[in-house]
Design a protein around this motif. Structure first.
Motif, PDB file in Angstrom:
ATOM      1  N   MET A   1       0.655  -1.145   0.006  1.00 23.99           N
ATOM      2  CA  MET A   1       0.476   0.061  -0.182  1.00 23.99           C
ATOM      3  C   MET A   1       0.479   1.042  -0.101  1.00 23.99           C
ATOM      4  N   THR A   2       0.640   2.368  -0.719  1.00 26.27           N
ATOM      5  CA  THR A   2       1.547   3.805  -1.067  1.00 26.27           C
ATOM      6  C   THR A   2       1.210   4.306   0.266  1.00 26.27           C
ATOM      7  N   ASN A   3       1.674   4.769   1.115  1.00 27.60           N
ATOM      8  CA  ASN A   3       1.105   6.280   2.133  1.00 27.60           C
ATOM      9  C   ASN A   3       1.203   7.448   1.190  1.00 27.60           C
ATOM     10  N   ALA A   4      -0.226   7.390   0.830  1.00 24.93           N
ATOM     11  CA  ALA A   4      -0.448   8.741   0.283  1.00 24.93           C
ATOM     12  C   ALA A   4      -0.052  10.352   1.488  1.00 24.93           C
ATOM     13  N   TYR A   5       0.213  10.406   2.547  1.00 25.80           N
ATOM     14  CA  TYR A   5       0.874  11.130   3.805  1.00 25.80           C
ATOM     15  C   TYR A   5       1.520  11.403   2.882  1.00 25.80           C
ATOM     16  N   PRO A   6       2.488  12.987   3.495  1.00 24.99           N
ATOM     17  CA  PRO A   6       4.032  12.718   3.332  1.00 24.99           C
ATOM     18  C   PRO A   6       5.076  12.221   4.503  1.00 24.99           C
ATOM     19  N   PRO A   7       6.426  11.978   4.230  1.00 27.85           N
ATOM     20  CA  PRO A   7       6.825  11.671   5.665  1.00 27.85           C
ATOM     21  C   PRO A   7       6.083  12.560   7.016  1.00 27.85           C
ATOM     22  N   ILE A   8       6.328  11.446   7.702  1.00 25.50           N
ATOM     23  CA  ILE A   8       5.581  12.245   9.401  1.00 25.50           C
ATOM     24  C   ILE A   8       6.984  12.705   9.720  1.00 25.50           C
ATOM     25  N   ARG A   9       7.232  14.244  10.452  1.00 23.40           N
ATOM     26  CA  ARG A   9       8.947  14.979  10.815  1.00 23.40           C
ATOM     27  C   ARG A   9       8.266  14.860  12.377  1.00 23.40           C
ATOM     28  N   PRO A  10       9.335  14.330  12.787  1.00 22.25           N
ATOM     29  CA  PRO A  10       9.397  14.363  14.447  1.00 22.25           C
ATOM     30  C   PRO A  10       8.508  15.810  14.731  1.00 22.25           C
ATOM     31  N   PRO A  11       8.135  16.076  16.261  1.00 16.42           N
ATOM     32  CA  PRO A  11       7.478  17.553  16.630  1.00 16.42           C
ATOM     33  C   PRO A  11       9.533  18.117  17.046  1.00 16.42           C
ATOM     34  N   ASN A  12       8.675  19.309  16.316  1.00 18.46           N
ATOM     35  CA  ASN A  12      10.442  20.487  16.738  1.00 18.46           C
ATOM     36  C   ASN A  12      11.665  20.183  16.522  1.00 18.46           C
ATOM     37  N   GLY A  13      11.297  19.636  15.343  1.00 17.61           N
ATOM     38  CA  GLY A  13      12.675  19.376  14.311  1.00 17.61           C
ATOM     39  C   GLY A  13      13.443  18.086  14.872  1.00 17.61           C
ATOM     40  N   LEU A  14      13.372  17.330  15.975  1.00 15.13           N
ATOM     41  CA  LEU A  14      13.795  16.760  16.410  1.00 15.13           C
ATOM     42  C   LEU A  14      14.514  15.087  15.866  1.00 15.13           C
ATOM     43  N   GLY A  15      15.038  14.074  16.328  1.00 15.80           N
ATOM     44  CA  GLY A  15      15.022  12.884  15.328  1.00 15.80           C
ATOM     45  C   GLY A  15      13.922  12.134  15.834  1.00 15.80           C
ATOM     46  N   PRO A  16      14.231  10.835  15.489  1.00 12.35           N
ATOM     47  CA  PRO A  16      12.862  10.130  15.802  1.00 12.35           C
ATOM     48  C   PRO A  16      13.093   9.593  17.045  1.00 12.35           C
ATOM     49  N   VAL A  17      12.389   9.390  17.788  1.00  8.82           N
ATOM     50  CA  VAL A  17      12.625   8.528  19.115  1.00  8.82           C
ATOM     51  C   VAL A  17      11.824   7.206  19.291  1.00  8.82           C
ATOM     52  N   SER A  18      13.197   6.636  19.776  1.00 12.60           N
ATOM     53  CA  SER A  18      13.456   5.205  19.546  1.00 12.60           C
ATOM     54  C   SER A  18      12.553   4.246  20.792  1.00 12.60           C
ATOM     55  N   GLY A  19      11.349   3.912  20.699  1.00 12.23           N
ATOM     56  CA  GLY A  19      11.104   2.785  21.406  1.00 12.23           C
ATOM     57  C   GLY A  19      10.428   1.625  21.886  1.00 12.23           C
ATOM     58  N   TRP A  20       9.884   0.723  22.387  1.00 15.17           N
ATOM     59  CA  TRP A  20       9.502  -0.565  22.111  1.00 15.17           C
ATOM     60  C   TRP A  20       7.854  -1.143  21.854  1.00 15.17           C
ATOM     61  N   ILE A  21       7.909  -1.596  21.380  1.00 12.57           N
ATOM     62  CA  ILE A  21       5.659  -2.377  21.418  1.00 12.57           C
ATOM     63  C   ILE A  21       5.492  -3.713  21.281  1.00 12.57           C
ATOM     64  N   HIS A  22       4.853  -4.050  21.332  1.00 16.96           N
ATOM     65  CA  HIS A  22       4.221  -5.068  21.782  1.00 16.96           C
ATOM     66  C   HIS A  22       3.409  -5.642  20.053  1.00 16.96           C
ATOM     67  N   SER A  23       2.831  -5.278  20.033  1.00 18.99           N
ATOM     68  CA  SER A  23       1.616  -5.423  19.089  1.00 18.99           C
ATOM     69  C   SER A  23       0.821  -3.954  18.412  1.00 18.99           C
ATOM     70  N   VAL A  24       0.144  -4.171  17.235  1.00 24.15           N
ATOM     71  CA  VAL A  24      -0.786  -3.141  16.745  1.00 24.15           C
ATOM     72  C   VAL A  24      -2.653  -4.413  16.751  1.00 24.15           C
ATOM     73  N   GLU A  25      -3.706  -3.682  17.071  1.00 31.42           N
ATOM     74  CA  GLU A  25      -4.909  -3.859  16.900  1.00 31.42           C
ATOM     75  C   GLU A  25      -5.538  -2.641  15.805  1.00 31.42           C
ATOM     76  N   THR A  26      -5.614  -2.533  14.427  1.00 22.39           N
ATOM     77  CA  THR A  26      -6.668  -1.834  13.280  1.00 22.39           C
ATOM     78  C   THR A  26      -8.021  -1.260  13.433  1.00 22.39           C
ATOM     79  N   GLY A  27      -8.405  -2.454  14.403  1.00 24.49           N
ATOM     80  CA  GLY A  27      -9.695  -2.140  13.731  1.00 24.49           C
ATOM     81  C   GLY A  27     -10.268  -2.494  15.590  1.00 24.49           C
ATOM     82  N   GLY A  28     -10.092  -1.250  16.471  1.00 25.12           N
ATOM     83  CA  GLY A  28     -10.456  -1.959  18.111  1.00 25.12           C
ATOM     84  C   GLY A  28     -11.776  -0.767  18.213  1.00 25.12           C
ATOM     85  N   THR A  29     -12.521  -1.296  18.608  1.00 24.42           N
ATOM     86  CA  THR A  29     -13.613  -1.211  19.006  1.00 24.42           C
ATOM     87  C   THR A  29     -14.156  -0.682  20.688  1.00 24.42           C
ATOM     88  N   VAL A  30     -13.147  -1.183  21.669  1.00 22.29           N
ATOM     89  CA  VAL A  30     -13.410  -1.071  23.027  1.00 22.29           C
ATOM     90  C   VAL A  30     -12.498   0.123  23.225  1.00 22.29           C
TER      91      VAL A  30
END
Length: 257
Positions: A1-30
């Protein structure tokens, strides 16, 4: 899928912030209003007896990524989420274990025009500065018990930081959905629930209370991790008990589902 949005720029011109994620749900309803992109983050200081995601407790057991990568994925769904009256929910684990990462994602989500929700126990509320909370539209607050003894037995940590965070949210006029897991013989004490209902009503910012019946759907994860599940013999609450607890919250003028 092609991203129609421009690249996301971090706030205040800072570089990306690293972190750790477990999982994603793209249709959450609760996890907030509408249909939501739910990001489950890794790391949690609580050790709840009924935890159904014990595999999120240690941050480095997750997947390392950056705020930019996360936001580029969220951007793919932004238009749909807006049309579905939904948004982004940060859950876990505990998002406030990683406050800089959380803040960067929230800021980027607001730049995409999304409603944002923070699902938290509130124990690390002092990690959330005012700038982070500015980008939060709704807090899903888990107050797991209302006596120090019960709370420590259930979670392994003190109760007071969560109550102080709730009071701070009220001072900022941040909307709250309260979550209360009802466990027979553990969190069903009528006097404690009356006390919690009175406290919550006094905040003046709680839009609803979700009374969540205890379940053992995560028990197999404990076994897979080689850990003993302490509530094996505990059954879900009866309908009558759930209704009693809902009525206790409703008696304080709260919407309870």
């Amino acid at each position: 899928m092609t991203n129609a949005y421009p690249p996301i720029r971090p706030p205040n011109g800072l570089g990306p912030v690293s972190g750790w994620i477990h999982s994603v749900e793209t249709g959450g309803t609760v996890d907030g209003p509408g249909i939501r992109y739910v990001l489950f983050m890794s790391g949690c200081p609580l050790r709840c007896l009924y935890c159904h995601n014990p595999d999120t407790q240690h941050m480095h057991d997750g997947t390392r990524t950056t705020s930019t990568e996360v936001l580029e994925d969220i951007a793919l769904y932004a238009t749909f989420l807006q049309r579905a009256h939904g948004g982004l929910t940060l859950s876990g684990g505990e998002p406030l274990v990683q406050p800089e990462f959380t803040a960067a994602i929230l800021r980027g989500a607001k730049a995409l025009g999304l409603h944002t929700a923070l699902d938290t126990s509130g124990f690390l509320g002092n990690h959330a500065d005012d700038h982070l909370l500015e980008d939060v539209d709704l807090v899903l607050l888990d107050i797991k018990a209302f006596s120090e003894k019960t709370y420590r037995h259930l979670t392994g940590v003190p109760l007071r930081p969560t109550l102080e965070f709730a009071e701070r949210l009220a001072g900022l006029n941040k909307r709250i959905w309260l979550r209360y897991v009802l466990v027979p013989n553990l969190t069903d004490d009528a006097a404690e629930i009356d006390g919690l209902a009175e406290f919550v009503a006094g905040l003046g910012v709680v839009d609803r209370v979700d009374v969540l019946p205890f379940h053992k759907m995560g028990e197999h994860k404990w076994k897979a991790l080689g850990r003993k599940y302490m509530l094996t013999d505990t059954e879900p609450p009866s309908r009558e008990l759930v209704e009693r607890v809902r009525k206790q919250f409703q008696a304080q003028g709260l919407r309870a589902d």
